[in-house]
Design a protein around this motif. Structure first.
Motif, PDB file in Angstrom:
ATOM      1  N   ALA A  45       1.059  -0.989  -0.070  1.00 33.65           N
ATOM      2  CA  ALA A  45      -0.583   0.313   0.231  1.00 33.65           C
ATOM      3  C   ALA A  45       1.303   1.497  -0.107  1.00 33.65           C
ATOM      4  N   HIS A  46       1.822   1.589   1.045  1.00 32.38           N
ATOM      5  CA  HIS A  46       2.627   2.341   0.660  1.00 32.38           C
ATOM      6  C   HIS A  46       3.857   2.467  -0.773  1.00 32.38           C
ATOM      7  N   HIS A  47       3.853   1.429  -1.028  1.00 31.67           N
ATOM      8  CA  HIS A  47       4.981   1.650  -2.590  1.00 31.67           C
ATOM      9  C   HIS A  47       3.979   2.104  -3.509  1.00 31.67           C
ATOM     10  N   ALA A  48       2.539   1.601  -3.380  1.00 30.41           N
ATOM     11  CA  ALA A  48       1.083   2.119  -4.387  1.00 30.41           C
ATOM     12  C   ALA A  48       0.618   3.356  -4.035  1.00 30.41           C
ATOM     13  N   ALA A  49       1.042   3.963  -3.270  1.00 29.97           N
ATOM     14  CA  ALA A  49       0.937   5.698  -2.551  1.00 29.97           C
ATOM     15  C   ALA A  49       2.454   6.049  -3.167  1.00 29.97           C
ATOM     16  N   SER A  50       2.946   5.724  -3.357  1.00 33.69           N
ATOM     17  CA  SER A  50       4.016   6.994  -3.877  1.00 33.69           C
ATOM     18  C   SER A  50       4.472   6.463  -5.345  1.00 33.69           C
ATOM     19  N   PHE A  51       3.776   5.722  -6.038  1.00 34.29           N
ATOM     20  CA  PHE A  51       4.284   5.432  -7.967  1.00 34.29           C
ATOM     21  C   PHE A  51       3.613   6.203  -7.725  1.00 34.29           C
ATOM     22  N   PRO A  52       4.483   6.624  -8.952  1.00 30.66           N
ATOM     23  CA  PRO A  52       3.845   8.060  -9.844  1.00 30.66           C
ATOM     24  C   PRO A  52       2.633   8.305 -11.144  1.00 30.66           C
ATOM     25  N   GLY A  53       3.109   6.657 -11.401  1.00 26.48           N
ATOM     26  CA  GLY A  53       1.185   6.465 -12.674  1.00 26.48           C
ATOM     27  C   GLY A  53       0.544   5.796 -11.581  1.00 26.48           C
ATOM     28  N   PRO A  54      -0.285   5.316 -13.133  1.00 26.92           N
ATOM     29  CA  PRO A  54      -1.732   4.925 -12.748  1.00 26.92           C
ATOM     30  C   PRO A  54      -1.795   3.219 -11.842  1.00 26.92           C
ATOM     31  N   VAL A  55      -2.627   3.112 -11.328  1.00 33.39           N
ATOM     32  CA  VAL A  55      -1.880   1.802 -10.292  1.00 33.39           C
ATOM     33  C   VAL A  55      -3.682   0.511 -10.384  1.00 33.39           C
ATOM     34  N   ALA A  56      -2.681  -0.519 -10.819  1.00 35.36           N
ATOM     35  CA  ALA A  56      -4.101  -0.946 -10.261  1.00 35.36           C
ATOM     36  C   ALA A  56      -3.926  -2.544  -9.761  1.00 35.36           C
ATOM     37  N   TRP A  57      -4.893  -2.537  -8.403  1.00 34.23           N
ATOM     38  CA  TRP A  57      -4.944  -3.151  -6.833  1.00 34.23           C
ATOM     39  C   TRP A  57      -5.698  -4.578  -7.304  1.00 34.23           C
ATOM     40  N   LEU A  58      -5.341  -5.711  -6.998  1.00 36.80           N
ATOM     41  CA  LEU A  58      -5.845  -6.886  -6.494  1.00 36.80           C
ATOM     42  C   LEU A  58      -5.775  -7.826  -5.600  1.00 36.80           C
TER      43      LEU A  58
END
Length: 923
Positions: A45-58
């Protein structure tokens, strides 16, 4: 759906998840494998929050093992990334899955796909579909699983795969400190955090369950809970039984329970203990299942996670009973002893409570053998992990206190924590108990090394160890260091101010070095990179902090955590300051000095010079005899706005005496600047308006006195300052600090005393406002520095009659000394504060102590044949405390000795009246 953010952001792991290996191209796929409760989902979750582009989570569910269900959920999850997500057409599952893979090829680069709980698909067609999707989609992917996935990670399309295992997810000591301080808002002392980290094995779920079970308790209660940890936390046991043991293959649970008696497991040891020949199969399977089983050397040896091992030991007792479990530990110990693994054997005998066997093996564990690896506070003096931890959690305190080799190990461990004085004391005890010549020599050698770093230690040039020269370099003339040990040369160059030479030496650092010299070089290289604005420096320093902790160099780990402050970011600067305070609380004075120096230097480098930082370095350096650090801090202080020519002159003299030409050059430049300023009156007047009066307005040393007896006053040169313009609450804060002058007053004490009815947030704001107003008012008199902060506490750093009175009470009780005490006591403590709760008790204590001094003086004077002086002292006592029975008796006796019958009779009547008031019959 992406998980809501919570928990501690762990920078070193977020960097790893970005796919960068430190240099070279980013890795497209990262696999995070670890057992339940290790913090995988929080990290994702922390990595996804800091990622600069669009995120897909499953986040997968058990039903997703069916391909149709997986296809539907994948299409929903990928919708933010797909140019045309399309709709569920009702086509057969195989066709829909193929269509989704084809569509995924069109996803624009720069997207992130997170797949959590991939272990639920292990060995299914759905897992194969995930593999095909990853091969086709040009996304960065992070997969989290409780076991290594069945996906072919060697496929060319995936490129090099980044693997993060359970050891990387293990919370380090400093992360536990941050977790409890910043996330749970219930800070632990550094020593308690270290013990909790060790006993919980850095397991995220275990740490969280400890927090839940101790939340709201006092620090004393939580410290006791840390010390009592033995794996019996009910929540922890239930969690492990449900998420680890319940899913194991048949026979695996019994194997785990019976073999938990080994700290380090091998197939041969387990087979000998169990009388079997399939231990290698069991161990390999447990490691593959990520059942809290690690193999650091690819299958040669194994270890069970500390949390699991503690749980298994409880189950062993439940299976075999207390006596049976001890006998089983004894059987394992005998096997280890026969193998020559004496440290492991001693631990097993200790768990079997076979103390004679433990004593017999202690000399063979290697404690105290071998040359020291280093001799600076915080260096690894404890040898191997097995030998060093032998006495931590297994051996009783009485055994440690009786065995010189165990005392030697304890002293070296304290030294590794920077607790120099405690280390010297314990090593002295070891030396006194040592009988064998080699043990005695080891105790003496290590005590001498530790004593060199004690405050005020006299360091000569005859000690053979290289650290003697380094220690001398902290006192004076660092440019004269002649030894060739890289860490000493590096430190000497920095202390001398030769940054160019230090940079050249640090550039030779091996990025993978784990020895003291290599880690020190890496630290300086990272610190210089941070100071130069390198955006990757913080991540490098955090990896270094992890490596230093693994290498058992806690001081260097702390410095790696402080060094990012040189990059100028405000959070990093605050962290350096917190580390300095943490070291001081942990009785590590050298660590506190180093961290404070980083904080001071960071302020100077980034244009935010603060006199408080320089003053803090001076305060910490002087008791240690670290004249070079003090010389640098004074030189920095000389160039700050608001200082005068006299300050620069003193800094120049101190730098010259310390033999630091670069610091002297800084002070000399400050002197020239001050000399070029015209001393005309208008500028001086304007400076006073700004609260920056020149050095001539600075009170001379000894001219400042704070008085609390008989009424509050702050005097400079005998004249009382007018504090009427100071806010009433701020004046009360000043008086409360004055009562405790020289002693830090914790913030909670101030809040409870002055804002007892306010909610914590409002009270804290009120305290900050009062302190700010107080410092502003004192700054007009050049006294802002007398109110200093010490971590979560505040301190009045000024001469005060109350502090002098307390100090004198600890001295001799001679007649002249008692007269001096009475001269200091000018009346009740802070009478203007009336019955305020925070002052009443202290006022009564000091009044009682003053009365006792007067009574003792009267008795001494009467015994010395001076009844006239005895009368004066007794009367003084009764002025302070009219109910003081011994003083009445001494007064009557003194009048009788003088032959003053009338005065003696009056004293008797008054004494009798006092007894009547107390309803005490006269004798």
């Amino acid at each position: 759906m992406m998980r809501e953010l919570d928990g501690l952001v762990r920078g070193r792991l977020v960097v790893e998840l970005s796919g960068a290996s430190g240099s070279g191209p980013a890795r497209r796929v990262t696999v995070v494998t670890a057992p339940a409760g290790c913090g995988k989902t929080t990290l994702l979750a922390h990595h996804a929050a800091s990622f600069p582009g669009p995120v897909a989570w499953l986040r997968l569910e058990p039903g997703d093992a069916a391909l149709p269900a997986l296809a539907r959920r994948l299409r929903t999850a990928l919708a933010p990334l797909l140019p045309d997500p399309g709709e569920d057409t009702g086509a057969p599952a195989d066709e829909d899955a193929v269509a989704l893979v084809d569509a995924a090829r069109e996803i624009p680069p720069g997207s992130l796909l997170v797949v959590d709980d991939l272990h639920l698909l292990y060995g299914t067609a759905a897992e194969e579909h995930i593999e095909r999707l990853l091969s086709a989609a040009p996304v960065q992917a992070v997969l989290a699983s409780r076991r290594m996935p069945g996906i072919n990670l060697h496929r060319h399309e995936l490129g090099p795969v980044n693997l993060i295992g359970q050891d990387a997810l293990r919370f380090r000591t400093w992360e536990v400190e941050r977790l409890f301080r910043d996330v749970y808002a219930e800070p632990l002392l550094p020593e308690d955090a270290a013990v909790l980290t060790r006993r919980a094995g850095g397991w995220a779920a275990g740490l969280h369950m400890f927090h839940l079970s101790t939340s709201g308790r006092s620090q004393v209660e939580r410290r006791a809970a840390v010390r009592a940890l033995d794996g019996r936390l009910p929540q922890s046991q239930a969690y492990l039984a449900r998420t680890v043991l319940a899913d194991l293959p048949e026979g695996a649970r019994d194997f785990l329970v019976r073999t938990c008696v080994f700290t380090v497991l091998t197939a041969e040891r387990c087979d000998l203990l169990l009388g079997t020949d399939d231990a290698r199969h069991h161990l390999h399977r447990l490691a593959a299942l990520q059942a809290f089983t690690l193999s650091p050397d690819h299958g040669r040896t194994y270890r069970y996670h500390e949390a699991l091992r503690a749980h298994l030991e409880i189950e062993l007792v439940e299976d075999l009973g207390e006596q049976g479990a001890r006998e089983w530990h004894g059987r394992a110990a005998a096997l280890l002893e026969a193998e020559g693994a004496y440290a492991d054997a001693a631990q097993a005998y200790a768990r079997a409570a076979d103390w004679p066997a433990v004593r017999r093996l202690i000399p063979r564990t290697g404690l105290g053998e071998g040359p020291p690896k280093a001799g600076v506070p915080g260096s690894p003096e404890t040898g191997s992990r097995e030998a060093g931890d032998l006495w931590h959690d297994v051996l009783p305190a009485w055994l440690v206190a009786e065995e010189p080799l165990l005392l030697l190990a304890q002293g070296r461990h304290l030294f590794s924590r920077g607790r120099v004085d405690q280390a010297v004391d314990v090593l002295r005890q070891a030396e006194q108990r040592a009988r064998h010549p080699s043990t005695l020599a080891a105790c003496r050698r290590h005590r001498a090394l530790a004593a060199m770093w004690s405050p005020g230690a006299a360091v000569g040039g005859t000690h053979p160890h290289w650290t003697a020269e380094l220690r001398a370099a902290t006192q004076a003339n660092p440019g004269e260091v002649t030894c060739t040990r890289p860490v000493a040369v590096l430190a000497a160059r920095l202390l001398s101010g030769d940054v160019a030479a230090a940079r050249r030496l640090a550039a030779t650092a091996d990025p993978d070095a784990l020895d003291l010299d290599g880690l020190a070089l890496r630290l300086v290289r990272g610190a210089l990179a941070a100071a130069g604005g390198d955006p990757g420096a913080a991540a490098d320093l955090e990896r270094l902090a992890d490596d230093a902790e693994r290498a058992r160099l806690p001081w260097l780990s702390r410095m790696a955590r402080a060094a990012p402050a040189l990059g100028g970011a405000e959070p990093d600067r605050k962290e350096a300051r917190r580390i300095a305070e943490e070291c001081e609380r942990d009785l590590d004075p050298w660590g506190a000095l180093l961290a404070a120096s980083v904080w001071c230097l960071a302020d100077l480098l980034w244009g935010r010079p603060d006199q408080e930082g320089a003053d803090e370095v001076v305060r910490l350096a002087l008791p240690l005899g670290a004249g070079v650090f003090a010389a640098w801090a004074r030189a920095v202080r000389a160039v700050l706005p608001g200082t005068g020519a006299e300050e620069a002159r003193k800094a120049d003299a101190r730098a010259r005496a310390a033999g630091v030409p670069a610091a002297r050059a800084l002070a000399t430049a400050a002197r020239r600047v001050h000399a070029s300023r015209p001393p005309h009156v208008p500028e001086a007047a304007r400076a006073r308006v700004r609260g920056q009066a020149d050095a001539g307005d600075m009170p001379e040393e000894g001219g400042l006195v704070v008085r609390c007896f008989g009424g509050f006053a702050v005097e400079v040169g005998g004249d009382a300052l007018d504090l009427s313009a100071v806010r009433p609450k701020a004046r009360t804060v000043l008086r409360l600090l004055a009562v405790n002058a020289g002693r830090p007053v914790h913030r909670d004490v101030l809040l409870a005393a002055l804002w007892p009815e306010s909610d914590p947030a409002a009270a804290t704001r009120g305290l900050h406002v009062a302190l700010s107003a107080l410092r502003t008012s004192l700054a007009a008199h050049r006294l802002a520095r007398v109110v200093a902060r010490r971590g979560e506490a505040y301190l009045l750093d000024a001469p005060c009659d109350v502090a002098e009175f307390r100090r004198a009470l600890r001295g001799p009780r001679t007649a002249p000394a008692l007269e001096g005490l009475l001269a200091m006591y000018g009346g009740d403590l802070l009478p203007e504060d009336g019955a305020a709760e925070w002052v009443v008790h202290e006022r009564d204590v000091l009044r009682t102590q003053a009365a006792e001094c007067a009574s003792e003086l009267a008795t001494l004077r009467l015994a010395a044949g001076r009844p006239d002086a005895a009368v004066l002292a007794a009367v003084r006592c009764l002025e302070i405390d009219e109910w003081h029975d011994p003083a009445w008796r001494t007064l009557i006796a003194a009048y009788e000795r003088l032959g003053d019958v009338m005065a003696a009779a009056r004293a008797r009547r008054r004494y009798s009246a006092m007894l009547d008031d107390l309803e005490v019959p006269a004798l």
